[in-house]
Motif scaffolding. Structure first.
Motif: not given
Length: 256
Positions: A14-39
């Motif tokens: 599970x974590x291999x698949x999830x991590x690989x998916x996240x890495x691919x998505x990061x390579x394609x470009x992402x936006x971020x949204x603040x949750x509790x604070x800017x960090x």
């Protein structure tokens, strides 16, 4: 294959698949949204990785409960719950630093059973638990060597706005003990550095379950310990080799 061995194998997958998916998505470009604070941010990759894990768990472990950082929650009937951190270290992840991972733990009301962590930057998968051997890419890890705080590197973090508070006073007592410090930005990856002997202790306050349990399971599998300490009006999570954990816990609690 025992039930726990099968769960460990599933968790690692599970974590291999999830991590690989996240890495691919990061390579394609992402936006971020603040949750509790800017960090404290979240991206579409966090959500997609969690959805991937949840879908497989609902299929393969339908009796178990689920608790995910990004909001997934299912009540199971087995007495067991999978705790998911799809991207731990999202600030690092989003800004191009490699100290991030995907992580999962399996727990009951009594104790954590196992944890699994995948570090995409090095294609490394860790797994283990208090009742199971700890492995790195399926190779057994060696038991931790106990050392005093003066001989280890510590990983820690404190929000800048807490430095001049009672929380900061407790933290300063603790950070005076180790040989050196690192602020790296992923509590679970810090725990993997504990598991490999690179670090000797990590400590931070008010750590949620998804940030604590996967790493704790693996570190405890290797003879490490975890302590909770109330100091400065917050709850500290201290993880690592026994002597250093005791020393850091005592320093935090001194003067509370």
């Amino acid at each position: 294959m025992s039930d726990l061995a099968a769960d460990l194998e599933l968790a690692a997958s599970l974590v291999r698949e999830a991590g690989q998916l996240a890495a691919r998505m990061r390579g394609e470009g992402l936006a971020a949204t603040a949750k509790g604070s800017l960090s404290d941010i979240v991206t579409a990759a966090d959500h997609a990785a969690e959805e991937l894990i949840v879908a497989r768990l609902r299929q393969e472990r339908p009796q178990d409960g689920i608790l995910g950082e990004e909001g997934s929650a299912y009540d199971g009937v087995s007495g067991r719950t999978w705790v998911i951190d799809p991207v731990d270290g999202t600030w690092n992840f989003f800004h191009g630093l490699d100290w991030w991972c995907s992580a999962i733990a399996l727990t009951t009301d009594e104790d954590v059973l196992l944890g699994a962590v995948h570090h995409p930057a090095t294609s490394t998968t860790y797994a283990g638990g208090p009742g199971a051997p700890a492995t790195c890419n399926s190779e057994r890890l060696e038991a931790l060597v106990d050392r005093p705080a003066a001989e280890v590197c510590a990983a820690t973090y404190l929000h800048p706005d807490r430095h001049a508070t009672a929380v900061g006073e407790a933290w300063r007592r603790a950070v005076s003990l180790p040989a050196t410090l690192r602020v790296l930005g992923s509590g679970t990856m810090d725990a993997m550095a504990l598991a490999t002997g690179t670090l000797g202790v990590s400590f931070q306050h008010d750590v949620p379950l998804w940030d604590r349990l996967p790493g704790e399971a693996i570190v405890r599998s290797l003879g490490g310990v975890r302590r909770e300490v109330e100091a400065g009006g917050v709850t500290w999570n201290v993880l690592g080799v026994a002597t250093t954990v005791d020393q850091v816990a005592a320093a935090l609690a001194d003067g509370r």
